[in-house]
Design a protein around this motif. Structure first.
Motif, mmCIF file in Angstrom:
data_model
loop_
_atom_site.group_PDB
_atom_site.id
_atom_site.type_symbol
_atom_site.label_atom_id
_atom_site.label_comp_id
_atom_site.label_asym_id
_atom_site.label_seq_id
_atom_site.Cartn_x
_atom_site.Cartn_y
_atom_site.Cartn_z
ATOM 1 N N TYR A 55 0.848 -1.199 0.000
ATOM 2 C CA TYR A 55 0.000 0.000 0.000
ATOM 3 C C TYR A 55 0.884 1.250 0.000
ATOM 4 N N ILE A 89 -8.380 -3.726 -8.433
ATOM 5 C CA ILE A 89 -9.536 -4.233 -7.698
ATOM 6 C C ILE A 89 -10.348 -5.194 -8.560
ATOM 7 N N VAL A 140 -11.155 -9.304 -8.020
ATOM 8 C CA VAL A 140 -12.411 -10.010 -8.275
ATOM 9 C C VAL A 140 -12.154 -11.219 -9.184
ATOM 10 N N VAL A 177 -10.505 -13.897 -7.078
ATOM 11 C CA VAL A 177 -11.444 -14.493 -6.123
ATOM 12 C C VAL A 177 -12.404 -15.434 -6.844
ATOM 13 N N VAL A 219 -21.569 -2.116 -10.605
ATOM 14 C CA VAL A 219 -21.854 -3.014 -9.493
ATOM 15 C C VAL A 219 -21.950 -4.469 -9.944
ATOM 16 N N TYR A 225 -19.347 -7.111 -9.092
ATOM 17 C CA TYR A 225 -19.296 -7.461 -7.670
ATOM 18 C C TYR A 225 -20.456 -8.377 -7.303
ATOM 19 N N MET A 270 -19.408 -11.690 -8.328
ATOM 20 C CA MET A 270 -18.491 -12.250 -7.333
ATOM 21 C C MET A 270 -19.261 -12.771 -6.119
ATOM 22 N N PHE A 300 -10.290 -5.212 4.517
ATOM 23 C CA PHE A 300 -9.757 -4.122 3.702
ATOM 24 C C PHE A 300 -10.888 -3.297 3.108
ATOM 25 N N VAL A 317 -12.067 -9.975 -0.748
ATOM 26 C CA VAL A 317 -13.522 -9.912 -0.847
ATOM 27 C C VAL A 317 -14.063 -8.690 -0.116
ATOM 28 N N LEU A 368 -12.513 -5.956 0.345
ATOM 29 C CA LEU A 368 -12.146 -4.818 -0.506
ATOM 30 C C LEU A 368 -13.137 -4.675 -1.659
ATOM 31 N N ALA A 369 -13.466 -5.805 -2.281
ATOM 32 C CA ALA A 369 -14.355 -5.748 -3.436
ATOM 33 C C ALA A 369 -15.750 -5.279 -3.038
ATOM 34 N N PHE A 370 -16.249 -5.735 -1.883
ATOM 35 C CA PHE A 370 -17.585 -5.289 -1.464
ATOM 36 C C PHE A 370 -17.594 -3.798 -1.130
ATOM 37 N N GLN A 392 -15.741 -1.647 -2.609
ATOM 38 C CA GLN A 392 -15.691 -0.988 -3.901
ATOM 39 C C GLN A 392 -17.075 -0.936 -4.536
ATOM 40 N N MET A 393 -17.853 -1.999 -4.268
ATOM 41 C CA MET A 393 -19.223 -2.026 -4.780
ATOM 42 C C MET A 393 -20.037 -0.879 -4.171
ATOM 43 N N PHE A 452 -19.082 2.320 -5.830
ATOM 44 C CA PHE A 452 -19.690 2.544 -7.145
ATOM 45 C C PHE A 452 -21.153 2.930 -7.036
ATOM 46 N N VAL A 453 -21.852 2.391 -6.017
ATOM 47 C CA VAL A 453 -23.262 2.746 -5.862
ATOM 48 C C VAL A 453 -23.398 4.251 -5.599
ATOM 49 N N ASP A 463 -21.824 6.291 -8.910
ATOM 50 C CA ASP A 463 -22.444 6.220 -10.233
ATOM 51 C C ASP A 463 -23.939 6.506 -10.249
ATOM 52 N N TRP A 517 -11.025 3.009 -1.361
ATOM 53 C CA TRP A 517 -10.199 1.973 -0.744
ATOM 54 C C TRP A 517 -8.920 2.560 -0.176
ATOM 55 N N HIS A 518 -8.564 3.794 -0.590
ATOM 56 C CA HIS A 518 -7.397 4.426 0.020
ATOM 57 C C HIS A 518 -7.633 4.665 1.505
ATOM 58 N N LEU A 519 -8.883 4.990 1.834
ATOM 59 C CA LEU A 519 -9.193 5.225 3.243
ATOM 60 C C LEU A 519 -9.166 3.910 4.025
#
Lengths: 293, 337
Positions: free
Chosen positions: A106, A231, A235, A238, A272, A275, A278, B59, B117, B119-121, B123-124, B127-128, B131, B241-243
């Motif tokens: 990071y 990212i 996905v 995973v 979305v 995800y 996933m 994450f 996982v 992290l990915a959630f 990110q989801m 995006f909500v 976007d 995700w930086h935060l």
């Protein structure tokens, strides 16, 4: 949607999927073989894209070469970069906890982002499609498709096949696979595992950078492109199963399809969809589609 | 209570006493800065419960932070003050609910999968809000009128906000300290050390982990709520995700496995950030403050694997090593076994 548009979107989906596969395969190789979770892998993709932008004027004035000379110089530079980074940072991470690997990589992302900002600024750039590959190809009666996109797919596919052959058919591949499953054993057979790891890492960096370089004319070059691709690659990994190259291949193509057609049919929800895919796969198979080992 | 326990509590008491006193001798800038850091400290404590307490490396903590913040702004009426009595619980509940959903899916995975996982959630969620027009897209939205509790607590003054945040911080700290010492906390520690053994002794570990995950998300939501109310503004960057990475850095920098490590880490991280941002010191280079921060993180991982909490002990052992004429104080010069 008529059949032509559908076919064009299919080609786009495959091209995007193959590109994702290249970056994700490096990520999963480095994790699978060296046990390092590398958040900075997306940065290598970004570095590649910026090299395609920044090297073009330099390479053409020094060597008088075009796009392919830029690719060659970029690959050489990224191999060197990978080699030095492994020596300076990553070699300390092998026996550390995941947490510390996450942290140090990071930190590296922040460093790469700022160096990028210092060296080439924060603007968005477009990269020109090389003349030889410009233009469109007539497919069937009513359909045309950009030659360059086909070129991207071809490069990715060639690399994927090449990687597969190196892994399964060569002595180097055999040593790498053996090193992944038992480091000590391979070392005691007299193989320089340190050097082997450095080679794998440098190759992973170069492949990610090459993906960034060939993608640059299609996707343009912008700050933050590294973390975005990282990212999505997570996905991919995973869904496919960690350490499984086959899994990464299938998952990357699935995401290519979902993302490309999502943008056509459900533009508001497209961010979305991958995800959700996933989440669905995790419900069904918590270890991914093709769990390695 | 043994000597070490006593000195720990003395440290915490002194820490909170200083925080109480700060507004009396710092200007508005100081109040705002320390307020912000205290909010990060609550955020860091929420993650410490997961990483240090349970051994789950999440994450995607920023998603819960962001949801708490967005709920605070979205549910506030346009031109009147919302009541803290329901707005704060609503924000905490929403963040906890999302954590419950994410946790129930991602806890089916382990290790690196879990990191990716979560992290990915997150990110989801990003995006909500990024976007869709729901939360003003990438521009974010403003909170026009700050919430209050009757006429008792009005959060529109920086000083009131400061003390409200401090009270939340102290409450969260005490709550977690009690929780980690309880039977539940012991079970979490058991899961962290050896989950398989916990299962073998008859614990069903999944509900414990899910409860910890949900609770952690709820506390992160509280931090997000406070952040939104303090600044009167939310944007998707709160979920970036930086935060999530930054808050992980905070707890590791401070020292894992100690609640006070999360506090120390949040302060150290924020002050480091302010330092590299200072134009007085770095001039034009200050706008590239991420570079200094990134290098410091790398150095901290390399040199301080146990965090700042461990620094006194490290210095002490080095010092006694020097005094007794033994330079290899970390034991590396000594033969093992």
């Amino acid at each position: 949607m008529d059949i032509t548009t559908f076919l064009i979107q299919c080609l786009n989906a495959v091209q995007y999927g193959l590109l994702l596969f290249l970056v994700a395969s490096g990520l999963t190789l480095i994790f699978g073989i060296m046990g390092v979770i590398n958040l900075a892998h997306g940065s290598f993709y970004m570095i590649g894209a910026y090299m395609a932008f920044a090297l073009t004027p330099i390479v053409s004035s020094v060597f008088g070469g075009g796009f392919f000379a830029v690719l060659l110089v970029g690959v050489v530079l990224s191999v060197l970069l990978g080699y030095v980074l492994e020596w300076a940072f990553y070699s300390y991470l092998y026996n550390r906890e995941h947490l510390q690997q996450v942290l140090m990589t990071y930190g590296l992302i922040l460093v790469f982002e700022e160096l990028r900002s210092l060296l080439v600024g924060d603007d968005v750039h477009g990269v020109q499609v090389p003349d030889i590959l410009a233009g469109t190809l007539q497919l069937g009666d009513m359909m045309t498709y950009p030659v360059y996109r086909l070129f991207v797919s071809a490069v990715c596919l060639a690399l994927a096949v090449g990687m597969y052959l190196v892994f399964t058919r060569t002595r180097l591949g055999m040593m790498i696979r053996a090193g992944a499953s038992n480091r000590e054993m391979v070392q005691s057979l007299g193989i320089d595992i340190q050097f082997l790891y450095r080679v794998v890492f440098a190759a992973g960096v170069a492949i990610a950078a090459l993906a960034g370089m060939v993608a640059a004319p299609v996707s343009s070059v912008y700050p933050g492109m590294g973390s975005q691709v990282l990212i999505i690659c997570f996905v991919v990994v995973v869904i496919g199963g960690i350490g499984s190259i086959k899994g990464a291949f299938v998952a990357a193509l699935m995401i290519g399809v979902v993302d490309t057609f999502g943008k056509v049919f459900l533009p508001q929800a497209s961010g979305v969809l991958v995800y959700l895919l996933m989440a669905g796969i995790l419900l069904w198979k918590p270890d991914g589609l093709f769990k390695a080992g | 209570m043994n000597q070490i326990e006593k000195s720990k509590w003395a440290f915490m008491a002194a820490f909170f006493a200083i925080l109480t006193a700060i507004p009396h001798f710092s200007g508005n800038f100081g109040i705002d800065l320390v307020n912000k850091i205290m909010i990060y400290a609550i955020f860091a404590l929420s993650l410490e419960l997961l990483v240090g307490g349970t051994g789950l490396v999440c994450f995607g903590q920023a998603a819960f932070f962001g949801i708490g913040a967005y709920i605070a702004v979205l549910l506030s009426p346009e031109s009147a003050s919302a009541s803290l009595l329901w707005l704060l619980p609503a924000a905490v509940f929403a963040a906890g609910l999302y954590a419950l959903v994410v946790g129930s899916l991602s806890l089916r995975t382990k290790g690196v999968y879990f990191i990716m996982v979560t992290l990915a959630f997150a990110q989801m969620a990003y995006f909500v809000v990024h976007d869709t027009p729901l939360g003003g897209g990438s521009d974010g939205i403003y909170l026009n009128v700050k919430p209050q509790l009757a006429n008792l607590i009005r959060l529109d003054s920086p000083l009131a906000m400061y003390y409200f945040t401090l009270a939340c911080l102290v409450l969260v700290f005490i709550f977690l300290a009690v929780l980690l010492r309880s039977r539940f906390g012991r079970a979490l520690a058991g899961i962290r050390v050896n989950e398989q053994r916990m299962r073998a002794t008859g614990f069903s570990t999944y509900p414990y982990k899910l409860a910890a995950f949900t609770l952690s998300g709820a506390i992160a939501g509280l931090a997000g709520f406070l952040f939104a109310v303090k600044d009167g503004f939310v944007n998707p960057e709160m979920m970036s995700w930086h935060l999530s990475g930054a808050v992980l850095v905070m707890i590791i920098l401070g020292g894992l496995g100690h609640l006070r490590g999360a506090l120390i880490g949040a302060f150290a991280f924020a002050l480091l950030q302010e330092f590299f941002k200072a134009e007085a010191i770095f001039g034009d280079f200050a706008k590239h403050w991420h570079l200094g921060l990134g290098l410091s993180i790398i150095a901290a991982v390399a040199l301080l694997p146990h965090g700042l909490v461990d620094l006194p002990a490290q210095l002490r052992s080095r010092l006694t090593g020097v005094l007794s004429g033994n330079a290899g104080s970390d034991g590396s010069a000594m033969p093992k076994g």
